[in-house]
Enzyme design. Structure first.
Site, short mmCIF file in Angstrom:
data_model
loop_
_atom_site.label_atom_id
_atom_site.label_comp_id
_atom_site.label_asym_id
_atom_site.label_seq_id
_atom_site.Cartn_x
_atom_site.Cartn_y
_atom_site.Cartn_z
N GLU A 1 0.95 -1.37 -0.02
CA GLU A 1 -0.08 -0.07 -0.08
C GLU A 1 0.88 1.31 -0.08
O GLU A 1 0.58 2.32 -0.82
CB GLU A 1 -0.89 -0.03 1.13
CG GLU A 1 -2.25 -0.97 1.13
CD GLU A 1 -3.03 -0.65 0.12
OE1 GLU A 1 -3.04 0.42 -0.50
OE2 GLU A 1 -4.05 -1.56 -0.38
N TYR B 1 -7.37 5.94 3.91
CA TYR B 1 -7.75 5.13 2.79
C TYR B 1 -6.87 3.93 3.11
O TYR B 1 -7.29 2.58 3.17
CB TYR B 1 -7.02 5.57 1.60
CG TYR B 1 -6.65 4.56 0.51
CD1 TYR B 1 -7.63 3.84 0.13
CD2 TYR B 1 -5.21 4.21 0.26
CE1 TYR B 1 -7.15 2.81 -1.05
CE2 TYR B 1 -5.06 3.06 -0.47
CZ TYR B 1 -6.18 2.42 -1.19
OH TYR B 1 -5.54 1.31 -1.81
N ASP C 1 -10.06 5.62 -3.00
CA ASP C 1 -8.89 6.15 -3.50
C ASP C 1 -9.49 6.74 -4.90
O ASP C 1 -10.74 7.08 -5.15
CB ASP C 1 -7.87 5.22 -4.01
CG ASP C 1 -8.35 4.22 -4.87
OD1 ASP C 1 -9.43 4.08 -5.18
OD2 ASP C 1 -7.54 3.22 -5.48
#
Ligand code: SF4
Length: 349
Positions: free
Chosen positions: A38, A121, A139
């Site tokens: 991520e 997020y 996102d």
């Protein structure tokens, strides 16, 4: 058209289980591998992350390994991914994981939000995709997909619109069967099918339920972003070689490309003459000439880099005292350099 969130979520989940890309952080999923992926994927293309992910995981297979690593080595392994602040944040996050969570990545949103560099997020992504929690993620891909499904041409950068998008994502995740599949499916659909330009509506599992498609407004939703105002910087880089060696200096600890290495440079708000560049360098160079220019467009800045070469550095011992070093071109991969600095060193007029 009527809004049927449950029908949307079912179609997305079914499509994702059929069409998901085989990516290394999905093939072997652990909380740590997911967290690293991520961080790497923020503002970076998947293809570039694919080159860097496994070497990074081989070197730092556990948060403890990264927490205690030398920062310069971490930055060198991050080379090519850009946005080096993420690498520093990831290392700090690893240190917090070791200190506060016994070395195990937490899987609940409140704990994840205590990690440096982790926002709503990323926290939602880890909590839902790894932990199976029923929490939303938003996102750019999800924002665009939701805008088109609802045929909503609000501006994605507006605060009220961002809030509404999170509420819509919340509604999706509350009605789906599997939050992990739904969330990854929305991101994947946005990345592969409902793309910013030329979305593949003919191949889309949601076409018969899509507001923008039904209204014939796919090209208008969402509206184009307002152009970003960027400051313009002028950098003057001087490439000094000695055989296979090239002279590098380390940038300061704050600001643009902080702590990374580069060819000796002069920076300012305007283009300088070659003589001015020579006189402003911290050490003597000879035979300096300008060979070209590169431009890098960053989030908030446009950087013009005027590339120079110099045939020698007559007070090189003095230069080395000032914190520069000779590096073999073959060893550049082990030095943390921005993509721009690497482009300068490999510049071909
Ligand atoms: S039909 Fe087209 S615009 Fe609508 S969700 Fe699918 S790809 Fe996006």
């Amino acid at each position: 058209m009527s809004v049927d969130v449950r029908a949307w979520t079912k179609s997305i989940e079914q499509w994702y289980l059929r069409a998901a890309r085989d990516l290394p952080w999905r093939a072997r999923r652990t909380p740590w591998r997911s967290l690293v992926s991520e961080f790497m994927l923020q503002q970076t293309q998947v293809a570039r992350v694919l080159e860097r992910f496994e070497p990074f995981m081989d070197r730092y297979p556990h948060p403890c390994d990264l927490a205690t690593a030398d920062e310069q080595e971490v930055l060198a392994l991050w080379q090519g991914l850009g946005y080096y602040r993420r690498a520093r944040n990831l290392q700090q996050a690893a240190q917090v994981i070791v200190r506060d969570f016994d070395g195990e990545v937490p899987l609940d949103v409140p704990s994840l939000l205590t990690l440096p560099g982790v926002g709503r997020y990323t926290a939602g992504s880890i909590a839902s995709i790894v932990g199976g929690e029923r929490v939303p993620i938003v996102d750019g891909n999800v924002t665009r997909l939701l805008a088109r499904l609802h045929c909503d041409d609000g501006r994605p950068e507006d605060r009220a619109y961002i809030k509404q998008t999170w509420q819509r994502a919340e509604s999706f995740v509350s009605q789906c069967d599997r939050p992990a599949v739904l969330n990854e499916g929305m991101m994947e659909l946005g990345a592969l099918v409902c793309t910013p330009k030329a979305p593949q509506c003919d191949a889309c599992p949601l076409r018969s339920k899509c507001g923008a498609w039904e209204a014939g407004r796919v090209a208008e939703v969402p509206p184009p972003k307002q152009p970003t105002r960027r400051s313009v910087l002028h950098h003057h880089a001087v490439v000094i070689r000695r055989g296979d060696l090239v002279l590098l200096e380390r940038r300061g600890d704050s600001g643009l490309w902080a702590g990374l290495w580069q060819a000796p440079s002069i920076e300012g708000d305007r283009k300088l003459s070659t003589d001015a560049v020579r006189s402003k360098l911290a050490y003597e160079v000879e035979g300096i000439s300008r060979v070209g220019m590169l431009t890098r467009t960053l989030t908030h800045r446009t950087v013009h880099i005027y590339v120079h070469v110099a045939t020698s550095c007559s007070d090189i011992e003095n230069a080395v005292d000032k914190g520069v070093q000779w590096v073999s071109m073959g060893d550049l991969a082990s030095i943390p350099l921005s993509n721009a600095a690497m482009a300068v060193l490999n510049f071909q007029p």
